[in-house]
Design an enzyme around this catalytic site. Structure first.
Site, mmCIF file in Angstrom:
data_model
loop_
_atom_site.group_PDB
_atom_site.id
_atom_site.type_symbol
_atom_site.label_atom_id
_atom_site.label_comp_id
_atom_site.label_asym_id
_atom_site.label_seq_id
_atom_site.Cartn_x
_atom_site.Cartn_y
_atom_site.Cartn_z
ATOM 1 N N GLY A 1 37.583 6.033 28.562
ATOM 2 C CA GLY A 1 37.558 7.065 29.851
ATOM 3 C C GLY A 1 36.028 7.113 30.383
ATOM 4 O O GLY A 1 35.747 6.265 31.169
ATOM 5 N N SER B 1 35.888 -0.330 26.905
ATOM 6 C CA SER B 1 35.657 0.373 28.072
ATOM 7 C C SER B 1 34.452 1.212 28.086
ATOM 8 O O SER B 1 33.687 0.851 27.419
ATOM 9 C CB SER B 1 36.956 0.682 28.845
ATOM 10 O OG SER B 1 36.656 1.268 29.805
ATOM 11 N N TRP B 2 34.758 2.684 28.270
ATOM 12 C CA TRP B 2 33.670 3.608 28.036
ATOM 13 C C TRP B 2 33.527 3.695 26.621
ATOM 14 O O TRP B 2 32.376 3.695 26.236
ATOM 15 C CB TRP B 2 34.262 5.068 28.609
ATOM 16 C CG TRP B 2 33.587 5.995 28.017
ATOM 17 C CD1 TRP B 2 34.088 6.954 26.764
ATOM 18 C CD2 TRP B 2 32.313 6.525 27.929
ATOM 19 N NE1 TRP B 2 32.953 7.684 26.446
ATOM 20 C CE2 TRP B 2 31.743 7.660 27.164
ATOM 21 C CE3 TRP B 2 31.218 6.200 28.837
ATOM 22 C CZ2 TRP B 2 30.564 8.292 26.961
ATOM 23 C CZ3 TRP B 2 29.824 6.594 28.674
ATOM 24 C CH2 TRP B 2 29.685 7.766 27.947
ATOM 25 N N ASP C 1 39.721 -8.670 34.672
ATOM 26 C CA ASP C 1 39.545 -7.000 34.802
ATOM 27 C C ASP C 1 38.995 -6.460 36.038
ATOM 28 O O ASP C 1 38.049 -6.762 36.334
ATOM 29 C CB ASP C 1 38.526 -6.885 33.648
ATOM 30 C CG ASP C 1 38.412 -5.253 33.345
ATOM 31 O OD1 ASP C 1 38.410 -4.495 34.158
ATOM 32 O OD2 ASP C 1 38.002 -5.205 32.039
ATOM 33 N N HIS D 1 42.161 -5.438 32.019
ATOM 34 C CA HIS D 1 41.152 -4.338 31.423
ATOM 35 C C HIS D 1 41.950 -3.731 30.220
ATOM 36 O O HIS D 1 41.199 -3.821 29.249
ATOM 37 C CB HIS D 1 41.012 -3.280 32.344
ATOM 38 C CG HIS D 1 39.889 -2.329 31.700
ATOM 39 N ND1 HIS D 1 38.507 -2.661 31.557
ATOM 40 C CD2 HIS D 1 40.055 -1.192 31.423
ATOM 41 C CE1 HIS D 1 38.198 -1.737 30.934
ATOM 42 N NE2 HIS D 1 38.792 -0.539 30.697
#
Length: 316
Positions: A43, A110-111, A266, A293
């Site tokens: 996120g 990711s985050w 990605d 991704h």
């Protein structure tokens, strides 16, 4: 190729009050006496999904997962007050102490990779190893690449037209600010429509091959609202990081075992991010695979599951 472990249910869940506002949802899966591993979701604001438990051998790992502030089953939902990178880093430490874990493997995508690096650099003494997927370093140019008119708009022009087209033409030179105004306005219908437009753009770029199910998930109210509001909040504040902070402070964790897994194609977090991290951290293993991704991409799953199996042998 290795696949995810079979679905598993938590053996324990709890609510953890971390301040006067925020209460986190926490779950533990697998073996209570196993090697502790912390899963950090993406996120910010995306929340947990059941398959997140399945990267780890449940006979060998004590798997800890939690919904970060404002996300998933944590409350208040989509709350922005007292919600920053460093609040969440403090939450992780509180959770570690609550669960009586001395050191754990930290696994983030990711985050979640951003947060894993920030946490490990703040508390390296409590980290056994880092496993990072889909690298996002929280830099302004990375946000511009995907959420303003950077390179991603050239690669997904039709989806970009829908995302940008939600905003009147006169405001499109500042898309992030324009979305922010709508995501935080007083009109609930406008907030939801903006969140779903944001979620459709992100969900449509996650996978190497287009996935209607992923788009549907990212445009659902539960995911879209927290994802869009919290992401926009963090991005407007440069993820609460100083310039290149995570790369500049890499010496704090270079002694730790590290694995970097990134999709060559990605579109959300370009491969340059992983290359920059690997250059700063040459001791880490870099796996650049044929994927987009999403953590669910087969080539990414294969490397992540193999890595976690290897760490279970080495560290337990």
């Amino acid at each position: 190729m290795r696949k995810l472990y079979p679905p598993i249910e938590p053996y324990a869940t709890r609510r953890l009050q971390v301040d006067d506002i925020h209460e986190l949802y926490v779950e533990e899966c697998g073996n209570p006496d196993g090697l502790p591993v912390l899963f950090l979701h993406g996120g910010p604001g995306a929340g947990l999904a059941p398959y997140h438990r399945q990267f780890f051998d449940p006979s060998r790992y004590r798997i800890v997962l939690f919904d970060q502030r404002g996300a998933g089953r944590s409350t208040p939902f989509a709350e922005l007050a007292d919600n920053s990178t460093w609040h969440i880093v403090d939450d992780i430490e509180r959770l570690r102490r609550t669960l009586d874990v001395e050191r754990w493997v930290v696994f983030g995508g990711s985050w979640g990779s951003t947060l894993a690096l920030a946490y490990a650099q703040a508390h390296p003494e409590h980290v056994l190893a880092l496993v990072l997927r889909g690298i996002f370093l929280g830099r302004p140019q990375e946000v511009r690449w995907f959420y303003e008119e950077g390179g991603a708009s050239w690669l997904l022009p039709q989806r970009w037209a829908q995302y940008a087209g939600f905003i009147p033409e006169a405001e499109r030179d500042q898309l992030l600010d324009a979305y922010w105004q709508r995501l935080t306005c007083d009109d609930e219908a406008t907030r939801l429509a903006a969140a779903r437009a944001w979620g459709a753009w992100e969900g449509g770029a996650l996978t190497l091959e287009e996935s209607p199910d992923t788009v549907a998930s990212f445009t659902s109210r539960q995911v879209a609202v927290s994802l869009a509001r919290i992401e926009a909040h963090f991005f407007r504040h440069d993820c609460f990081l100083e310039s290149d902070q995570l790369l500049r402070n890499i010496d704090r964790i270079r002694h730790l075992p590290g694995t970097i897994v990134h999709g060559r194609y990605d579109l959300i977090c370009p491969a340059r991010n992983a290359a920059d991290l690997a250059q700063a951290w040459p001791e880490a293993e870099l796996h650049m695979v044929t994927a987009g991704h999403a953590a669910s991409e087969p080539a990414i799953v294969d490397v992540l599951v193999r890595t976690m199996d290897r760490l279970a042998e080495q560290l337990h």
